[in-house]
Design a protein around this motif. Structure first.
Motif, PDB file in Angstrom:
ATOM      1  N   GLN A 230       0.840  -1.353  -0.375  1.00 48.67           N
ATOM      2  CA  GLN A 230       0.030  -0.083  -0.036  1.00 48.67           C
ATOM      3  C   GLN A 230       0.828   1.286  -0.104  1.00 48.67           C
ATOM      4  OE1 GLN A 230      -2.388   2.494  -0.682  1.00 48.67           O
ATOM      5  NE2 GLN A 230      -3.617   0.622  -0.162  1.00 48.67           N
ATOM      6  N   ASP A 231       0.840   1.967  -1.207  1.00 48.26           N
ATOM      7  CA  ASP A 231       1.524   3.163  -1.303  1.00 48.26           C
ATOM      8  C   ASP A 231       0.702   4.466  -1.514  1.00 48.26           C
ATOM      9  OD1 ASP A 231       4.556   2.125  -1.227  1.00 48.26           O
ATOM     10  OD2 ASP A 231       3.653   0.837  -2.911  1.00 48.26           O
ATOM     11  N   SER A 232      -0.275   4.412  -1.611  1.00 44.53           N
ATOM     12  CA  SER A 232      -1.203   5.281  -1.764  1.00 44.53           C
ATOM     13  C   SER A 232      -1.957   6.023  -0.322  1.00 44.53           C
ATOM     14  CB  SER A 232      -2.287   5.092  -2.846  1.00 44.53           C
ATOM     15  OG  SER A 232      -1.790   4.521  -3.998  1.00 44.53           O
ATOM     16  N   LEU A 233      -1.773   5.580   0.512  1.00 44.24           N
ATOM     17  CA  LEU A 233      -2.349   5.860   1.680  1.00 44.24           C
ATOM     18  C   LEU A 233      -1.696   7.371   2.355  1.00 44.24           C
ATOM     19  CD1 LEU A 233      -4.408   4.996   4.157  1.00 44.24           C
ATOM     20  CD2 LEU A 233      -2.252   3.976   5.297  1.00 44.24           C
ATOM     21  N   GLN A 234      -2.803   8.300   2.412  1.00 43.68           N
ATOM     22  CA  GLN A 234      -2.209   9.448   2.947  1.00 43.68           C
ATOM     23  C   GLN A 234      -2.368   9.702   4.480  1.00 43.68           C
ATOM     24  OE1 GLN A 234      -0.863  11.612   0.778  1.00 43.68           O
ATOM     25  NE2 GLN A 234      -0.995  10.443  -0.914  1.00 43.68           N
ATOM     26  N   PHE A 235      -1.635   9.584   5.193  1.00 43.39           N
ATOM     27  CA  PHE A 235      -1.602  10.062   6.558  1.00 43.39           C
ATOM     28  C   PHE A 235      -0.294  10.446   7.241  1.00 43.39           C
ATOM     29  CE2 PHE A 235       0.346   6.114   7.365  1.00 43.39           C
ATOM     30  CZ  PHE A 235       0.749   6.096   8.919  1.00 43.39           C
ATOM     31  N   LYS A 236      -0.349  11.156   8.292  1.00 42.74           N
ATOM     32  CA  LYS A 236       0.816  11.834   8.713  1.00 42.74           C
ATOM     33  C   LYS A 236       1.184  10.813   9.921  1.00 42.74           C
ATOM     34  CE  LYS A 236       2.851  15.954  10.835  1.00 42.74           C
ATOM     35  NZ  LYS A 236       2.456  17.481  10.975  1.00 42.74           N
ATOM     36  N   LYS A 237       2.463  10.164   9.773  1.00 43.73           N
ATOM     37  CA  LYS A 237       2.877   9.258  10.832  1.00 43.73           C
ATOM     38  C   LYS A 237       3.329   9.984  12.260  1.00 43.73           C
ATOM     39  CE  LYS A 237       6.458   6.012  11.652  1.00 43.73           C
ATOM     40  NZ  LYS A 237       7.931   5.480  11.089  1.00 43.73           N
ATOM     41  N   GLY A 238       2.741   9.422  13.370  1.00 48.03           N
ATOM     42  CA  GLY A 238       2.885   9.578  14.540  1.00 48.03           C
ATOM     43  C   GLY A 238       4.060   8.818  15.172  1.00 48.03           C
ATOM     44  N   ASN A 239       3.503   8.205  16.155  1.00 45.58           N
ATOM     45  CA  ASN A 239       4.641   7.171  16.955  1.00 45.58           C
ATOM     46  C   ASN A 239       4.226   5.742  16.563  1.00 45.58           C
ATOM     47  OD1 ASN A 239       5.610   9.286  18.667  1.00 45.58           O
ATOM     48  ND2 ASN A 239       3.612   9.120  19.899  1.00 45.58           N
ATOM     49  N   GLU A 240       3.413   5.390  15.315  1.00 51.28           N
ATOM     50  CA  GLU A 240       2.895   4.170  14.863  1.00 51.28           C
ATOM     51  C   GLU A 240       4.467   3.349  14.279  1.00 51.28           C
ATOM     52  OE1 GLU A 240      -0.320   6.826  14.134  1.00 51.28           O
ATOM     53  OE2 GLU A 240       1.500   6.983  13.600  1.00 51.28           O
ATOM     54  N   PHE A 241       4.267   2.236  14.608  1.00 55.00           N
ATOM     55  CA  PHE A 241       5.655   1.421  13.982  1.00 55.00           C
ATOM     56  C   PHE A 241       4.950   0.855  12.887  1.00 55.00           C
ATOM     57  CE2 PHE A 241       7.588  -2.625  13.654  1.00 55.00           C
ATOM     58  CZ  PHE A 241       9.000  -2.482  13.819  1.00 55.00           C
ATOM     59  N   ILE A 242       5.390   0.961  11.746  1.00 57.99           N
ATOM     60  CA  ILE A 242       5.146   1.005  10.461  1.00 57.99           C
ATOM     61  C   ILE A 242       5.804  -0.449   9.680  1.00 57.99           C
ATOM     62  CG2 ILE A 242       4.558   1.570   7.971  1.00 57.99           C
ATOM     63  CD1 ILE A 242       3.208   3.263   9.983  1.00 57.99           C
ATOM     64  N   ILE A 243       5.089  -1.264   9.412  1.00 55.94           N
ATOM     65  CA  ILE A 243       5.770  -2.526   8.656  1.00 55.94           C
ATOM     66  C   ILE A 243       5.193  -2.438   7.262  1.00 55.94           C
ATOM     67  CG2 ILE A 243       5.756  -4.829   8.370  1.00 55.94           C
ATOM     68  CD1 ILE A 243       4.692  -5.219  11.506  1.00 55.94           C
ATOM     69  N   TYR A 244       6.158  -2.334   6.466  1.00 53.59           N
ATOM     70  CA  TYR A 244       5.885  -2.200   4.610  1.00 53.59           C
ATOM     71  C   TYR A 244       6.507  -3.696   4.319  1.00 53.59           C
ATOM     72  CZ  TYR A 244       5.613  -1.120   0.022  1.00 53.59           C
ATOM     73  OH  TYR A 244       5.659  -1.046  -1.277  1.00 53.59           O
ATOM     74  N   GLN A 245       5.276  -4.275   3.565  1.00 55.58           N
ATOM     75  CA  GLN A 245       5.685  -5.467   2.767  1.00 55.58           C
ATOM     76  C   GLN A 245       5.182  -5.219   1.449  1.00 55.58           C
ATOM     77  OE1 GLN A 245       4.190  -9.184   4.691  1.00 55.58           O
ATOM     78  NE2 GLN A 245       3.810 -10.057   2.431  1.00 55.58           N
ATOM     79  N   GLY A 246       6.194  -5.224   0.400  1.00 56.04           N
ATOM     80  CA  GLY A 246       5.972  -5.098  -0.975  1.00 56.04           C
ATOM     81  C   GLY A 246       7.120  -4.925  -1.739  1.00 56.04           C
ATOM     82  N   SER A 247       6.916  -4.401  -2.782  1.00 55.97           N
ATOM     83  CA  SER A 247       8.126  -4.321  -3.853  1.00 55.97           C
ATOM     84  C   SER A 247       8.428  -2.944  -4.305  1.00 55.97           C
ATOM     85  CB  SER A 247       7.700  -5.290  -5.053  1.00 55.97           C
ATOM     86  OG  SER A 247       6.491  -4.917  -5.757  1.00 55.97           O
ATOM     87  N   HIS A 248       7.485  -2.151  -4.158  1.00 48.62           N
ATOM     88  CA  HIS A 248       7.576  -0.772  -4.984  1.00 48.62           C
ATOM     89  C   HIS A 248       8.674   0.316  -4.524  1.00 48.62           C
ATOM     90  CE1 HIS A 248       4.189  -2.494  -6.917  1.00 48.62           C
ATOM     91  NE2 HIS A 248       3.433  -1.193  -7.135  1.00 48.62           N
ATOM     92  N   GLY A 249       8.934   0.364  -2.880  1.00 42.37           N
ATOM     93  CA  GLY A 249       9.747   1.041  -2.431  1.00 42.37           C
ATOM     94  C   GLY A 249       9.362   2.533  -2.521  1.00 42.37           C
TER      95      GLY A 249
END
Length: 333
Positions: A230-249
């Motif tokens: 998921q690369d289209s999600l628009q949100f301002k990151k706070g203290n969330e721990f983000i896991i990205y699984q994918g190929s696009h970078g």
């Protein structure tokens, strides 16, 4: 180890996930299993907006008249869609049909050059109200048409009136027998390759036009956010721990704390459901480089590390479960 430790230390209602535009059925199925059964979280969604969906019947989110059926239509009405942008091949078939049949085409709102002429109507909800109450001249044209094509786009379903637009239009078509065993005039345009498959597999949390998962994300109620391609999600990151699984970078990877390299859609076999609701197979053209793996295998490995293994061990077993689910959806009364 970092991911499993983080998940084990976090309450399930503080973990959310969003799937991407090109996510195949295998990955969607396993992701849902992982969220619902392995980590016991209900916050997995394929939508990144407040799109209204009605999944009680498959006809509510597919293109029922079929692409080939466009050439049989004698009237086309576009509601909240620009098919030239959202579905290029579909738009070219509308153009071909117009050149052959010269049928009338209407659009609620001026959506620019569609490569064929169309009559522009006011896109306000009041116009739809007039149509369904048989107080608009378009009502008579629809009622007298043998095979009208009503096409509803995502901008209509994303609007605050999305539920009213969809439900009132469908009810109107049923009352006037434009949805029957021989012809179904109700058509939904889905913009992404994974949309219909996501709805078939139930990758959503709410169906009332709201998106509880997205709202909680915007309010920073989650501690872990899993972005699955998921690369289209628009949100301002706070203290969330983000896991990205994918190929696009792309954007998803840029804000990630941990990246799990997944195979691109060209590097794995995959099942997709097209906008007509038909199951299609995609075949890999190459193999994933380096440490990248097919997405369903990544989830399988995570589940194993958490000592909650899945019931399937290979792609064949997984596909049988998916096909069984799809057939039950099709045959649902």
């Amino acid at each position: 180890k970092i991911i499993t430790k983080k998940i084990n230390e976090t309450s399930s209602d503080k973990i959310a996930g969003f799937t991407g535009d090109l996510t195949n059925m295998e990955t969607l199925y396993v992701a849902k299993e992982f969220f619902n059964k392995t980590i016991k979280s209900k916050y997995l969604d394929s939508r990144i907006s407040n799109t209204y969906i009605n999944t009680t019947n498959k006809e509510n989110y597919i293109f029922n008249s079929t692409i080939n059926g466009i050439e049989d239509s004698d009237l086309i009405v576009l509601i909240g869609t620009n098919p030239r942008y959202e579905a290029t091949i579909l738009n070219s078939r509308i153009r071909k049909s117009y050149l052959q049949n010269k049928m009338k085409i209407f659009s609620l709102n001026n959506v620019g050059d569609l490569t064929y002429p169309y009559e522009k109507l006011d896109g306000k909800t009041d116009t739809i109200k007039l149509i369904i109450e048989n107080q608009h001249y378009l009502s008579k044209l629809i009622n007298s048409s043998k095979k009208p094509l009503i096409i509803i786009g995502q901008s209509a379903l994303n609007s605050k009136s999305g539920k009213y637009i969809f439900e009132s239009i469908k009810s109107y078509l049923k009352r006037n027998k434009k949805i029957n065993s021989e012809w179904n005039s109700l058509n939904i345009i889905s913009e992404n390759a994974s949309t219909v498959g996501s709805l078939d597999l139930g990758v959503f949390n709410t169906i009332d036009g709201s998106n509880e998962t997205l709202k909680k994300l915007e309010d920073h109620k989650f501690e872990i956010v899993y972005l699955l391609g998921q690369d289209s999600l628009q949100f301002k990151k706070g203290n969330e721990f983000i896991i990205y699984q994918g190929s696009h970078g792309d954007k998803g990877a840029e804000i990630a704390d941990v990246i799990l390299p997944g195979a691109a859609y060209t590097e794995k076999n995959g099942l997709f459901i097209n906008l007509e609701g038909k199951l299609q197979s995609a075949f890999k053209a190459s193999y994933p480089p380096g440490d990248a793996k097919e997405d369903w295998l990544i989830f399988k490995n995570l589940a194993n590390k958490m000592k909650k293994p899945f019931e399937y061990n290979n792609e064949e077993q997984l596909r049988k479960l998916i096909e069984k689910h799809i057939h039950s959806k099709i045959n649902k009364p």
